[in-house]
Design a protein around this motif. Structure first.
Motif, short mmCIF file in Angstrom:
data_model
loop_
_atom_site.label_atom_id
_atom_site.label_comp_id
_atom_site.label_asym_id
_atom_site.label_seq_id
_atom_site.Cartn_x
_atom_site.Cartn_y
_atom_site.Cartn_z
N SER A 1 0.82 -1.21 0.00
CA SER A 1 0.00 0.00 0.00
C SER A 1 0.86 1.26 0.00
O SER A 1 0.49 2.27 -0.61
CB SER A 1 -0.93 0.00 1.22
N LEU A 2 2.01 1.22 0.66
CA LEU A 2 2.89 2.39 0.71
C LEU A 2 3.41 2.73 -0.68
O LEU A 2 3.35 3.90 -1.12
CB LEU A 2 4.05 2.11 1.66
N LEU A 3 3.93 1.73 -1.40
CA LEU A 3 4.49 1.99 -2.73
C LEU A 3 3.43 2.21 -3.78
O LEU A 3 3.68 2.87 -4.79
CB LEU A 3 5.39 0.81 -3.13
N LYS A 4 2.25 1.69 -3.56
CA LYS A 4 1.16 1.85 -4.53
C LYS A 4 0.69 3.29 -4.62
O LYS A 4 0.35 3.77 -5.73
CB LYS A 4 0.00 0.94 -4.14
N HIS A 5 0.67 4.00 -3.47
CA HIS A 5 0.06 5.32 -3.44
C HIS A 5 1.06 6.47 -3.46
O HIS A 5 0.67 7.63 -3.26
CB HIS A 5 -0.82 5.46 -2.19
N ARG B 1 -4.11 4.54 2.21
CA ARG B 1 -5.13 4.80 1.21
C ARG B 1 -4.87 6.12 0.48
O ARG B 1 -5.70 6.58 -0.31
CB ARG B 1 -6.51 4.84 1.86
N SER B 2 -3.70 6.73 0.75
CA SER B 2 -3.32 7.98 0.10
C SER B 2 -1.80 8.09 0.11
O SER B 2 -1.10 7.24 0.67
CB SER B 2 -3.97 9.18 0.80
N ASP B 3 -1.30 9.15 -0.50
CA ASP B 3 0.13 9.36 -0.63
C ASP B 3 0.74 9.72 0.72
O ASP B 3 0.22 10.58 1.44
CB ASP B 3 0.38 10.48 -1.65
N VAL B 4 1.85 9.08 1.07
CA VAL B 4 2.50 9.35 2.34
C VAL B 4 3.08 10.76 2.39
O VAL B 4 3.33 11.31 3.47
CB VAL B 4 3.60 8.29 2.61
N ARG B 5 3.28 11.39 1.23
CA ARG B 5 3.78 12.76 1.22
C ARG B 5 2.80 13.73 1.88
O ARG B 5 3.21 14.74 2.47
CB ARG B 5 4.08 13.20 -0.22
#
Length: 459
Positions: A180-184, A283-287
């Protein structure tokens, strides 16, 4: 005939006493001989009888002397027992009145050696050697080991995670986390994984598989869990009596106080980082989560989201009985809040349900330079804080953050619950079903799920 007979009789009569004296003399002589024999036998027996071996037989004829000897024996036994159960330093003081100066010198040397060894042990425990290993993981090639230096490789997105004591469920959680981390996100990430030798191969295998899948390049740093535990051992020793369950249990491990000492483990060049649990799913970008650092006030060191269960309402039972109007332990959204009434939403007085440490934002430079925060980690401050709220927790660093955030709210940035949407419903089935929904509510678009209590993540 008569005359003869009378003469004979008289002669016999006259001679009888003479014969009787002779008989008496013979009896006396026999008696004397017998007495002599008896005395000889007695003397022989006396000569054969053993004499006392020592002078103690004559000394201990009186009762008080025997009692005195028994008392001295008991005193000696008590002294030996006390001596055997005393510390080495106490023995030296006890024996100093009896031992010679030579033995005193030896004991003094031995004391100095023990003190020096204790000092060496404490110094090694306080300053262990941390040698993290850095890798560059690329989807198009095998891993590139960078050793102890990153050289020209750097990233503004530093994520710490703990992966130890590997098992099947933990493997699945970390796989879903990495996926999920790399996906988003397409950001250049730097993953800092605290692990052990048995678990590190699985971490590397999962990361390589997910990196190839999403065609990413990730900087990966591996830390030895034993060294990290030693670095924060003093912090864990102060907090574990108040914020851990039974000894040798899951939450009594020093790693569950890692966030409070992570500034010691992280490199001095790191200014900010995020510590995450393995059961987090993006479920969203870690940035976007890193953008929350821009909203920190000047004195805020950590960022945490509220706890979404009534666990601290339960722990603070005694405190809430004394102070029924307190907001400590109440749900963030008041229980009488109506979902459709947006007019009064801004005027509500939010409760304080506690904080959850599944997601922790850390500003390392501020933590290292904050004297007030470091003072809060002293024994006296922790004891005062715990006594004030009659607090006995079991959730490690989360308990300390909860007390810290209520007593010193200027140190904690409140992260929105959408960045840590906890899914655990254990307390709903254990006495709090009537008020559980007030705590469990989280309004907004969920950006990160937290599958605590081994809860399944929604699709």
């Amino acid at each position: 005939m008569a005359k003869y007979s009378f003469k004979t009789i008289s002669q016999k009569h006259k001679t009888f006493p003479t014969d009787g004296n002779m008989y008496g003399m013979k009896c006396k002589s026999q008696l004397l001989e017998e007495q002599e024999n008896v005395t000889l036998i007695i003397n022989r027996r006396n000569s054969v009888r053993p004499k006392p071996k020592s002078w103690t037989w004559n000394v201990l004829r009186c009762r008080w002397q025997k009692k005195l000897v028994l008392l001295l024996i008991l005193i000696c036994m008590c002294v030996l027992i006390i001596y055997a159960n005393t510390h080495l330093l106490v023995r030296g003081n006890i024996l100093s009145a009896f031992l010679s100066s030579r033995l005193n010198k030896l004991s003094h040397i031995e004391k100095q050696e023990t003190r020096n060894s204790d000092v060496q042990q404490t110094t090694t425990a306080v300053q262990p050697i941390l040698k993290p290993t850095h890798y560059l993981l690329n989807y198009s090639s095998t891993q590139l080991e960078l050793g102890g230096q990153l050289n020209d490789f750097s990233s503004d997105y530093n994520i710490f995670i703990i992966y130890t004591r590997e098992n099947y469920h933990l493997n699945l959680k970390f796989d879903l986390f990495a996926h999920s981390l790399l996906k988003h996100t397409s950001a250049q990430l730097h993953l800092h994984v605290i692990t052990d030798k048995e678990s590190s191969p699985s971490v590397m295998e999962i990361l390589q598989r997910q990196i190839r899948r999403f065609r990413r390049t990730v900087i990966y740093t591996m830390y030895d869990v034993k060294v990290c535990s030693n670095i924060i051992e003093d912090i864990a020793a102060k907090l574990s009596p108040y914020f851990s369950s039974a000894p040798n249990s899951y939450y009594s491990d020093s790693l569950f106080f890692l966030s409070l000492g992570l500034h010691r483990i992280a490199d001095a060049s790191l200014n900010r980082a995020i510590l995450l649990d393995c059961d987090i799913v993006f479920r969203s970008d870690v940035r976007l989560l890193f953008n929350e650092f821009d909203h920190f006030l000047p004195h805020q060191l950590y960022g945490l989201a509220p706890e979404l269960t009534p666990v601290y309402r339960h722990i603070l039972y005694r405190y809430r009985v004394r102070y029924p109007k307190t907001s400590f332990g109440n749900p963030y959204y008041p229980m009488n809040h109506e979902m459709g009434n947006q007019h009064n939403h801004n005027h509500e007085r939010h409760g304080y349900p506690g904080l959850n440490s599944g997601v922790v934002l850390l500003l390392f430079n501020r933590i290292r330079n904050s004297k007030s925060y470091l003072e809060k980690l002293t024994n006296s401050e922790v004891q005062t804080l715990v006594a004030k709220y009659s607090f006995k927790g079991h959730l490690g660093d989360q308990d300390f953050f909860t007390l810290l955030g209520y007593e010193y709210p200027n140190l904690i940035y409140r992260l929105d619950c959408v960045w840590n949407r906890q899914l655990c419903t254990w307390w709903k089935d254990h006495g709090y079903s009537d008020i559980f929904d007030a705590y469990f509510r989280c309004e907004g678009n969920i950006k990160m799920y937290h599958g605590n209590c081994n809860t399944r993540i929604p699709e």
